[in-house]
Design an enzyme around this catalytic site. Structure first.
Site, PDB file in Angstrom:
ATOM      1  N   ARG A 262       0.845  -1.196   0.000  1.00 40.52           N
ATOM      2  CA  ARG A 262       0.000   0.000   0.000  1.00 40.52           C
ATOM      3  C   ARG A 262       0.876   1.240   0.000  1.00 40.52           C
ATOM      4  O   ARG A 262       1.871   1.310   0.722  1.00 40.52           O
ATOM      5  CB  ARG A 262      -0.929   0.016   1.220  1.00 40.52           C
ATOM      6  CG  ARG A 262      -1.951  -1.109   1.197  1.00 40.52           C
ATOM      7  CD  ARG A 262      -2.904  -1.047   2.366  1.00 40.52           C
ATOM      8  NE  ARG A 262      -3.772  -2.221   2.396  1.00 40.52           N
ATOM      9  CZ  ARG A 262      -4.604  -2.515   3.388  1.00 40.52           C
ATOM     10  NH1 ARG A 262      -4.683  -1.727   4.429  1.00 40.52           N
ATOM     11  NH2 ARG A 262      -5.356  -3.593   3.323  1.00 40.52           N
ATOM     12  N   ARG A 277       2.477   1.241  10.234  1.00 40.09           N
ATOM     13  CA  ARG A 277       1.917   1.513   8.904  1.00 40.09           C
ATOM     14  C   ARG A 277       3.049   1.457   7.887  1.00 40.09           C
ATOM     15  O   ARG A 277       3.837   2.400   7.778  1.00 40.09           O
ATOM     16  CB  ARG A 277       1.228   2.877   8.890  1.00 40.09           C
ATOM     17  CG  ARG A 277       0.333   3.097   7.680  1.00 40.09           C
ATOM     18  CD  ARG A 277      -0.445   4.395   7.802  1.00 40.09           C
ATOM     19  NE  ARG A 277      -1.430   4.361   8.854  1.00 40.09           N
ATOM     20  CZ  ARG A 277      -2.650   3.841   8.749  1.00 40.09           C
ATOM     21  NH1 ARG A 277      -3.034   3.295   7.602  1.00 40.09           N
ATOM     22  NH2 ARG A 277      -3.493   3.855   9.750  1.00 40.09           N
ATOM     23  N   GLU A 349      -6.292  -0.451  15.508  1.00 38.33           N
ATOM     24  CA  GLU A 349      -6.932  -1.425  14.624  1.00 38.33           C
ATOM     25  C   GLU A 349      -5.967  -2.531  14.218  1.00 38.33           C
ATOM     26  O   GLU A 349      -4.827  -2.262  13.828  1.00 38.33           O
ATOM     27  CB  GLU A 349      -7.451  -0.728  13.363  1.00 38.33           C
ATOM     28  CG  GLU A 349      -8.133  -1.665  12.384  1.00 38.33           C
ATOM     29  CD  GLU A 349      -7.959  -1.248  10.930  1.00 38.33           C
ATOM     30  OE1 GLU A 349      -7.886  -2.144  10.082  1.00 38.33           O
ATOM     31  OE2 GLU A 349      -7.878  -0.034  10.669  1.00 38.33           O
ATOM     32  N   SER A 352     -10.137  -5.587  10.246  1.00 42.11           N
ATOM     33  CA  SER A 352     -11.355  -4.934   9.781  1.00 42.11           C
ATOM     34  C   SER A 352     -12.154  -5.968   8.997  1.00 42.11           C
ATOM     35  O   SER A 352     -11.665  -6.484   7.987  1.00 42.11           O
ATOM     36  CB  SER A 352     -10.995  -3.737   8.891  1.00 42.11           C
ATOM     37  OG  SER A 352     -12.097  -2.901   8.682  1.00 42.11           O
ATOM     38  N   ARG A 391       1.168  -6.049  12.824  1.00 47.15           N
ATOM     39  CA  ARG A 391       0.527  -5.392  13.967  1.00 47.15           C
ATOM     40  C   ARG A 391       0.336  -6.372  15.129  1.00 47.15           C
ATOM     41  O   ARG A 391       0.388  -5.969  16.299  1.00 47.15           O
ATOM     42  CB  ARG A 391      -0.802  -4.771  13.548  1.00 47.15           C
ATOM     43  CG  ARG A 391      -0.607  -3.563  12.641  1.00 47.15           C
ATOM     44  CD  ARG A 391      -1.835  -2.693  12.559  1.00 47.15           C
ATOM     45  NE  ARG A 391      -1.534  -1.468  11.829  1.00 47.15           N
ATOM     46  CZ  ARG A 391      -2.308  -0.391  11.806  1.00 47.15           C
ATOM     47  NH1 ARG A 391      -3.448  -0.397  12.490  1.00 47.15           N
ATOM     48  NH2 ARG A 391      -1.961   0.692  11.130  1.00 47.15           N
TER      49      ARG A 391
END
Length: 430
Positions: A262, A277, A349, A352, A391
């Site tokens: 990403r 991230r 988070e 999801s 994560r």
């Protein structure tokens, strides 16, 4: 993508759904294009009927020797053909314009999704575990002595730039163990089908799951037109792209461990610290393809599966339902699972889980044949992280850190580490 017939039947409901996402009404624009397209199609069909009639009359005029009428009718047929071609071209152009518009409009939230503008309006629906009371000030993952030699951001920056990391030694092994543990749990306990997929896909696959055309800046494209997947949602969901399958084949429940890429365009702030991230990361993705009647139950099932991974790792977490203004474009309902990170003193988070209804299926033209008979219907698709491996690594390290700089590891991982239970302050598995 939206069903144009549903918009025609109830434009007010369509606009109300967009309003819940904070968007302006679009039904008038959509229906104006649709009406223009349909008008051109009707004119083309009328012109074709006239051409067919004139073509029959040409032969009759020829047979009775009426040369003037024969020539007039031939000219009319030629004129009709040109008109039909022009009208069909116009209808195709309007259809392409309509499809492009529909592809860019986000999904409509389910009625049970709370209204709101951003993450402040999300609603907690479940909580597990209590954050540990540390006798010392807990550190962020990259500052823990046990971790520092095995998590190298400087070398990664030399190799690739910012937002990359080089893992080595005990930290790399722990990362690998986490991914293996997740896959084993999903396959052996949750009944998912383990799948190895490509990480390079054709553009139409990105369109199928909604990453394109609107969110292209969030992903990477190669010079020959392939796209690097931002998640295995793209590959797993598109397994049914263009297919019409038997209802008995459903549900299909997949899991895949892949690299993900990403660009993280526009992200900034604390979320970018350490490994939180990254441009390249690993994730175990879950995807379900099912009938409309079972999609809500599958959403609950997938949420429970992701939560189960965290519970086995003894990590405190909370689950929230995203409000209408905070959901991803393709979702009708999303559950975010947020793990406790003591180094940041907050929940972040880690998964999801979204149900998309038929939104992706229409884009992919993915249908099933009902067992009871009748016309094929669009499948429903769901996707979710089970979990983001990096994560999860952060959460294990921060929650397991000790005052002497070592890290105590969750018992469920010990078999994956040949019985090792800790990373000592020097960075060795012991």
């Amino acid at each position: 993508m939206h069903d144009i017939r549903a918009i025609r039947d109830n434009p007010a409901a369509f606009d109300a759904g967009l309003s819940r996402r904070g968007l302006s009404a679009m039904s008038s624009e959509v229906l104006a294009l649709d009406e223009a397209r349909r008008a051109l199609i009707l004119k083309a069909e009328t012109a074709q009927a006239e051409a067919n009639k004139a073509a029959k009359e040409v032969g009759a005029a020829k047979a009775r020797g009426d040369e003037d009428e024969f020539q007039r009718l031939r000219a009319q047929v030629a004129e009709n053909k040109a008109q039909i071609a022009s009208l069909n071209d116009g209808a195709k152009a309007k259809d392409a314009e309509l499809q492009a518009l529909l592809l860019g409009i986000p999904n409509i939230p389910y009625d049970d999704v709370p209204d709101g503008k951003d993450e402040a309006d999300n609603v907690e629906i479940h909580r597990y575990g209590n954050p540990r009371n540390f006798a010392f000030q807990p550190l962020e993952h990259y500052d823990i002595p046990a971790v520092q030699d095995g998590m190298d951001f400087e070398t990664a920056a030399k190799l690739s730039g910012s937002r990359f990391v080089l893992l080595s030694g005990s930290v790399a092994r722990l990362h690998r163990a986490l991914a293996q543990f997740m896959l084993d749990t999903h396959v052996e306990e949750h009944g998912l089908t383990e799948t190895i997929t490509p990480v390079l896909v054709r553009e139409e696959m990105m369109v199928g799951t909604g990453q394109l055309p609107k969110f292209g800046e969030d992903s990477y494209q190669t010079t020959n037109g392939w796209w690097l997947i931002p998640t295995a949602e793209v590959t797993l969901t598109n397994i049914v792209n263009g297919l019409t399958i038997e209802e008995s084949y459903l549900p299909r429940r997949y899991a895949a461990h892949t690299l993900c890429f990403r660009s993280e365009a526009g992200s900034a702030g604390r979320d970018t610290s350490g490994m939180l991230r990254q441009h390249q990361f690993e994730k175990v993705e879950m995807v379900t393809v099912c009938t409309p009647e079972t999609s809500d139950a599958e959403h609950t099932r997938m949420t429970t599966q992701a939560q189960n991974i965290l519970e086995k790792l003894e990590l405190p977490y909370r689950t929230v339902i995203l409000c209408s203004g905070d959901m991803g474009a393709g979702a009708r309902r999303t559950h975010d699972i947020e793990v406790w990170l003591p180094g940041q003193n907050t929940y972040r988070e880690i998964s999801s889980i979204s149900t998309c209804g038929a939104y992706q299926a229409r884009r992919m033209n993915a249908r099933y044949k009902p067992s009871a008979g009748g016309k094929p219907e669009f499948v429903h698709t769901l996707n979710g992280s089970g979990l983001a491996v990096g994560r999860t690594l952060i959460a294990v390290l921060e929650n397991g850190q000790e005052e002497d700089g070592s890290v105590t590891l969750p018992a469920v991982l010990h078999p994956y580490l040949r019985g090792k239970t800790r990373i000592d302050a020097s960075g060795s598995l012991v």
